[in-house]
Design a protein around this motif. Structure first.
Motif, PDB file in Angstrom:
ATOM      1  N   TRP A 112     -35.473  12.411  14.798  1.00  0.00           N
ATOM      2  CA  TRP A 112     -35.970  13.658  14.219  1.00  0.00           C
ATOM      3  C   TRP A 112     -37.303  14.045  14.842  1.00  0.00           C
ATOM      4  N   LEU A 113     -37.525  15.340  14.943  1.00  0.00           N
ATOM      5  CA  LEU A 113     -38.808  15.897  15.355  1.00  0.00           C
ATOM      6  C   LEU A 113     -39.574  16.276  14.093  1.00  0.00           C
ATOM      7  N   VAL A 114     -40.842  15.912  14.022  1.00  0.00           N
ATOM      8  CA  VAL A 114     -41.649  16.138  12.821  1.00  0.00           C
ATOM      9  C   VAL A 114     -42.544  17.355  13.028  1.00  0.00           C
ATOM     10  N   VAL A 115     -42.469  18.301  12.089  1.00  0.00           N
ATOM     11  CA  VAL A 115     -43.237  19.545  12.145  1.00  0.00           C
ATOM     12  C   VAL A 115     -44.252  19.524  11.005  1.00  0.00           C
ATOM     13  N   THR A 116     -45.495  19.864  11.310  1.00  0.00           N
ATOM     14  CA  THR A 116     -46.538  19.930  10.284  1.00  0.00           C
ATOM     15  C   THR A 116     -47.399  21.173  10.498  1.00  0.00           C
ATOM     16  N   GLY A 117     -48.327  21.371   9.569  1.00  0.00           N
ATOM     17  CA  GLY A 117     -49.283  22.459   9.695  1.00  0.00           C
ATOM     18  C   GLY A 117     -50.430  22.155  10.625  1.00  0.00           C
ATOM     19  N   ALA A 118     -50.397  20.995  11.288  1.00  0.00           N
ATOM     20  CA  ALA A 118     -51.351  20.614  12.347  1.00  0.00           C
ATOM     21  C   ALA A 118     -52.764  20.384  11.852  1.00  0.00           C
ATOM     22  N   GLY A 119     -52.956  20.323  10.551  1.00  0.00           N
ATOM     23  CA  GLY A 119     -54.291  20.092  10.009  1.00  0.00           C
ATOM     24  C   GLY A 119     -54.555  18.625   9.742  1.00  0.00           C
ATOM     25  N   PRO A 120     -55.647  18.327   9.037  1.00  0.00           N
ATOM     26  CA  PRO A 120     -55.974  16.947   8.683  1.00  0.00           C
ATOM     27  C   PRO A 120     -55.163  16.473   7.477  1.00  0.00           C
ATOM     28  N   GLY A 121     -55.529  15.308   6.944  1.00  0.00           N
ATOM     29  CA  GLY A 121     -54.890  14.804   5.739  1.00  0.00           C
ATOM     30  C   GLY A 121     -53.445  14.406   5.969  1.00  0.00           C
ATOM     31  N   ILE A 145     -53.309  27.149  11.440  1.00  0.00           N
ATOM     32  CA  ILE A 145     -53.767  28.460  10.995  1.00  0.00           C
ATOM     33  C   ILE A 145     -55.287  28.516  11.082  1.00  0.00           C
ATOM     34  N   ARG A 146     -55.800  29.691  11.411  1.00  0.00           N
ATOM     35  CA  ARG A 146     -57.253  29.872  11.484  1.00  0.00           C
ATOM     36  C   ARG A 146     -57.780  30.167  10.081  1.00  0.00           C
ATOM     37  N   LEU A 147     -58.658  29.281   9.592  1.00  0.00           N
ATOM     38  CA  LEU A 147     -59.244  29.436   8.267  1.00  0.00           C
ATOM     39  C   LEU A 147     -60.759  29.325   8.375  1.00  0.00           C
ATOM     40  N   PRO A 148     -61.486  30.113   7.585  1.00  0.00           N
ATOM     41  CA  PRO A 148     -62.953  30.085   7.696  1.00  0.00           C
ATOM     42  C   PRO A 148     -63.600  28.837   7.113  1.00  0.00           C
ATOM     43  N   PHE A 149     -62.904  28.154   6.176  1.00  0.00           N
ATOM     44  CA  PHE A 149     -63.559  27.047   5.481  1.00  0.00           C
ATOM     45  C   PHE A 149     -62.826  25.718   5.642  1.00  0.00           C
ATOM     46  N   GLU A 150     -61.915  25.634   6.581  1.00  0.00           N
ATOM     47  CA  GLU A 150     -61.176  24.393   6.758  1.00  0.00           C
ATOM     48  C   GLU A 150     -61.421  23.826   8.150  1.00  0.00           C
ATOM     49  N   GLU A 151     -61.012  22.560   8.338  1.00  0.00           N
ATOM     50  CA  GLU A 151     -61.248  21.884   9.597  1.00  0.00           C
ATOM     51  C   GLU A 151     -60.293  22.374  10.676  1.00  0.00           C
ATOM     52  N   ALA A 152     -60.627  22.039  11.925  1.00  0.00           N
ATOM     53  CA  ALA A 152     -59.805  22.407  13.078  1.00  0.00           C
ATOM     54  C   ALA A 152     -58.557  21.548  13.107  1.00  0.00           C
TER      55      ALA A 152
END
Length: 345
Positions: free
Chosen positions: A110-119, A138-145
């Motif tokens: 299986w290929l795993v897909v995520t939102g590419a963020g931390p946690g 997604i580009r967010l003003p208050f979250e990590e890269a």
């Protein structure tokens, strides 16, 4: 060429110009759909759409194009999307559960897909490894890269809008694991359930995976049953399609087992066609009707050859089929029928 003022003449000239543009671009396939996209863009101009409306439209199409291109090389690989909190630390047992589930599924192809963020997203990407994971950030003003596992931009796209991001996190996947999270995770979980309940998405396995001994998803279940089903806002069996567990092994088995025999479905008028790798025997079909006959509005569950509409579209003709005319709002029963079809193998 002089164009008369009649709308039909103007439209014909416009259609001809669009066709010429498509031909000059070298496009040979799906031309009618490309024509619709171009015509819709021109129509927004004719409607004098606001700058904001045009920016939303342009960005959405651009972002979807990027995501389609990201997924295209992996069309034949099964994909699992993992949702969960960006704030979960590596010391939390949930982090290890996400990592272990993704690793186990990755080992099974299986290929795993995520939102590419931390946690949780980073945990799942870590478990899958950089060659078996894709990210939709997604580009967010208050979250990590984006996390370190998704630094390779050839395996990640970044979006501005949540709605395009959620579309791509759902569209390509054949299964979902949701771990505890905040507003975003609950939004994604409810969207999955809504798509399944309304039939806007084909049946897929959904696992709500908690930490060992955790109560997050059992609390969610209690709210859904007592408040939503209890007040008649949903059907009592609408949550039956979901597995709630704190076991990584059960989660992986649920995802892979869902596709043991079942492959896909299609509606042909009022008849539902379920495509499977192995058709039930006469005795197995009789047993399926004993267990799930109440799902039928009329008639019974039947074995069948591909229907004429399927033959015309050459739609998975190599697979076996069972058909039925289901009653409305029987989503939970449909999931049980699919599991019954998987049990015959």
């Amino acid at each position: 060429m002089t164009i008369a003022n009649e709308p039909e003449a103007v439209q014909a000239e416009l259609d001809s110009a669009i066709d010429e543009l498509i031909a000059e671009s070298g496009i040979t396939g799906q031309k009618s759909l490309i024509r619709r996209i171009i015509a819709t863009g021109l129509g927004l101009g004719e409607d004098r759409a606001t700058r904001l409306d045009l920016k939303i439209t342009a960005a959405a199409i651009e972002e979807m194009r990027m995501a389609f291109r990201l997924f295209a090389p992996y069309e034949d690989l099964p994909k699992i999307t993992v949702f969960g909190s960006a704030r979960t630390s590596e010391t939390d047992p949930l982090w290890e559960s996400a990592r272990a589930a993704a690793a186990a599924l990755s080992e099974r192809g299986w290929l795993v897909v995520t939102g590419a963020g931390p946690g949780i997203m980073e945990a799942a990407a870590t478990g899958a490894g950089p060659d078996r994971s894709l990210g939709i950030s997604i580009r967010l003003p208050f979250e990590e890269a984006p996390n370190a596992m998704h630094e390779d931009e050839s395996r990640r796209v970044t979006m501005k809008y949540f709605f395009t991001r959620k579309l791509m996190l759902v569209k390509e996947s054949s299964g979902f694991i949701c771990l505890p999270g905040g507003f975003g995770t609950l939004d994604e979980t409810f969207e999955l359930l809504t798509l399944q309940q309304t039939g806007k998405a084909e049946p897929v396995p959904i696992v709500l995976l908690d930490r060992p001994g955790g109560t997050f998803w059992r609390g969610f279940e209690r709210f859904v049953i007592e408040e939503l089903a209890g007040s008649g806002m949903i059907s009592a069996d609408d949550l039956d399609r979901v597995l709630i567990t704190d076991s990584v092994e059960e989660a992986v088995a649920e995802i892979t087992g869902f596709w043991r025999n079942y492959r896909s479905l299609r509606w042909v008028r009022d008849r539902l066609v379920l495509r499977v790798a192995h058709a039930p025997s006469d005795a197995q079909l009789a047993r399926l009707n004993e267990r799930f006959g109440s799902l039928c509005q009329t008639g019974a569950i039947e074995r069948t050859e591909p229907l004429p509409e399927e033959r015309a579209d050459r739609d998975e003709l190599e697979l076996e089929r069972v058909t039925l005319i289901p009653r409305q709002r029987a989503a939970g029963d449909l999931y049980r029928l699919i599991k019954g079809l998987n049990e015959i193998v």
